[in-house]
Design a protein around this motif. Structure first.
Motif, PDB file in Angstrom:
ATOM      1  N   ASP A 158      91.001   5.156  36.296  1.00 20.60           N
ATOM      2  CA  ASP A 158      89.621   5.454  35.911  1.00 20.60           C
ATOM      3  C   ASP A 158      88.666   5.245  37.076  1.00 20.60           C
ATOM      4  O   ASP A 158      87.709   6.013  37.264  1.00 20.60           O
ATOM      5  CB  ASP A 158      89.200   4.565  34.735  1.00 20.60           C
ATOM      6  N   PHE A 159      88.908   4.214  37.860  1.00 20.74           N
ATOM      7  CA  PHE A 159      88.055   3.948  39.008  1.00 20.74           C
ATOM      8  C   PHE A 159      88.095   5.107  40.002  1.00 20.74           C
ATOM      9  O   PHE A 159      87.053   5.532  40.522  1.00 20.74           O
ATOM     10  CB  PHE A 159      88.514   2.652  39.688  1.00 20.74           C
ATOM     11  N   LEU A 160      89.281   5.628  40.251  1.00 24.08           N
ATOM     12  CA  LEU A 160      89.410   6.736  41.198  1.00 24.08           C
ATOM     13  C   LEU A 160      88.804   8.016  40.644  1.00 24.08           C
ATOM     14  O   LEU A 160      88.249   8.831  41.400  1.00 24.08           O
ATOM     15  CB  LEU A 160      90.885   6.952  41.549  1.00 24.08           C
ATOM     16  N   ASP A 161      88.889   8.240  39.335  1.00 24.36           N
ATOM     17  CA  ASP A 161      88.253   9.418  38.738  1.00 24.36           C
ATOM     18  C   ASP A 161      86.747   9.402  38.962  1.00 24.36           C
ATOM     19  O   ASP A 161      86.141  10.395  39.390  1.00 24.36           O
ATOM     20  CB  ASP A 161      88.554   9.477  37.240  1.00 24.36           C
ATOM     21  N   ASP A 182      79.379  -1.016  41.250  1.00 25.26           N
ATOM     22  CA  ASP A 182      78.314  -1.521  40.386  1.00 25.26           C
ATOM     23  C   ASP A 182      78.441  -0.989  38.961  1.00 25.26           C
ATOM     24  O   ASP A 182      78.103  -1.682  37.999  1.00 25.26           O
ATOM     25  CB  ASP A 182      76.950  -1.124  40.957  1.00 25.26           C
ATOM     26  N   ALA A 183      78.925   0.248  38.826  1.00 25.88           N
ATOM     27  CA  ALA A 183      79.029   0.860  37.499  1.00 25.88           C
ATOM     28  C   ALA A 183      80.265   0.409  36.734  1.00 25.88           C
ATOM     29  O   ALA A 183      80.260   0.430  35.497  1.00 25.88           O
ATOM     30  CB  ALA A 183      79.043   2.388  37.627  1.00 25.88           C
ATOM     31  N   MET A 184      81.318   0.006  37.432  1.00 22.89           N
ATOM     32  CA  MET A 184      82.572  -0.385  36.781  1.00 22.89           C
ATOM     33  C   MET A 184      83.005  -1.765  37.271  1.00 22.89           C
ATOM     34  O   MET A 184      83.914  -1.888  38.093  1.00 22.89           O
ATOM     35  CB  MET A 184      83.670   0.651  37.065  1.00 22.89           C
ATOM     36  N   PRO A 185      82.330  -2.819  36.803  1.00 22.14           N
ATOM     37  CA  PRO A 185      82.698  -4.168  37.262  1.00 22.14           C
ATOM     38  C   PRO A 185      84.086  -4.559  36.785  1.00 22.14           C
ATOM     39  O   PRO A 185      84.546  -4.133  35.729  1.00 22.14           O
ATOM     40  CB  PRO A 185      81.608  -5.055  36.639  1.00 22.14           C
ATOM     41  N   GLY A 186      84.736  -5.384  37.574  1.00 20.00           N
ATOM     42  CA  GLY A 186      86.081  -5.830  37.231  1.00 20.00           C
ATOM     43  C   GLY A 186      86.799  -6.351  38.468  1.00 20.00           C
ATOM     44  O   GLY A 186      86.205  -6.521  39.540  1.00 20.00           O
TER      45      GLY A 186
END
Length: 298
Positions: A158-161, A182-186
């Protein structure tokens, strides 16, 4: 009245289980709740509580006494290996090299003394169990590193998409990577933020991603870094390369989940056999004894 040796072992094991349950209960009692209430009102905490497990706090205080001499005696290669393990685990509970050394010293001293006490009392099994507690910190780091790499494996496709879409929108790679973090913390976003900070301090993109691959023992992330470097060297469009890498990562993630499910089957079978087999033996054996008419009293 003298107790038999097996009864002494059983009493010792029972006492250790009771002490362990008491320590774990105190840990759960002192740990703040992780469930949010509907009418939750954020309150500024007066003082940050120490979330470290109580046994680790005890061993750290014991190890603090011998820390200076042991720290000087450790070679730099050994310290570098410990740092890599802590980084791979994500530094749980604020772990660093000094805390690890203090904790290990305390574990060796405390659990060796406890083991020697039970060994002198004749309880060999309990002594061995107490001695095994020396690897408690290493077990914690191993479990944290494994969970962290599982999170990286899950979040990567998902991060790469999203990264491919952001790069395709016209942003350069570093800006797009910062925006997606910033949009996908983890866990994965934290790792890429470390790489971005290294690039801000003058490290090249290639070297920053090589260090990213070294910090994470994850095959999919390593393949992503290799594919990204090859695309950069060959001059391929970055958005197309990210789309291709993302598709490959999704196939890798599906294969990883299948392999993980296959590894769980023997564990489930073992747990089922361990829980059901004693009951079946008692049921069948009791039925045979009752059906044969044997006089147990006789």
């Amino acid at each position: 009245m003298t107790l038999s040796y097996p009864l002494i072992i059983l009493l010792g094991l029972f006492s250790m289980v009771c002490v362990g349950l008491a320590v774990w209960g105190y840990h759960l009692y002192s740990k703040p709740t992780e469930v949010a209430d509907e009418d939750f009102i954020p309150v500024v905490p007066k003082k940050k509580q120490d979330q470290t497990f109580i046994l680790h706090r005890i061993t750290e205080r014991i190890g603090k006494i011998f820390f200076a001499s042991v720290n000087e005696a450790l070679p730099e290669e050994r310290k570098a290996g410990i740092r890599r393990r802590i980084e791979a685990a994500g530094a749980p509970e604020g772990m660093n090299l000094d805390r690890y050394i203090r904790r290990k010293i305390g574990e060796v001293v405390l659990y060796t003394v406890v083991s020697a006490y039970f060994l002198a009392s004749g309880s060999v099994i309990i002594a061995l169990i107490a001695l095994a507690f020396i690897g408690l910190t290493d077990l914690q780091l191993y479990q944290a590193a494994k969970k962290r790499q599982d999170d990286v494996q899950t979040q990567l496709p998902d991060f790469l998409d999203v990264l491919a879409v952001t790069v395709g929108a016209g942003l350069n790679f570093r800006q797009a990577l910062s925006r997606v973090c910033d949009a996908m913390p983890g866990v994965l976003a934290d790792e890429f933020r470390v790489a971005l900070r290294q690039m801000d301090m003058g490290t090249s993109r290639r070297e920053a991603f090589v260090q990213l691959r070294k910090r994470n023992n994850n095959e999919a992330l390593g393949k992503f870094v290799t594919a990204l470097q090859q695309a950069e060297e060959l001059g391929a469009p970055l958005a197309d390369a990210l789309q291709t890498i993302s598709s490959d990562m999704r196939r890798e993630d599906a294969q990883y989940l299948r392999q993980k499910a296959q590894k769980l089957n023997p564990r489930v079978t073992g747990v089922t056999a361990a829980t059901m087999l004693p009951g079946l033996i008692l049921l069948i054996g009791g039925g045979l004894i009752l059906g044969s008419g044997i006089s147990i009293g006789g």
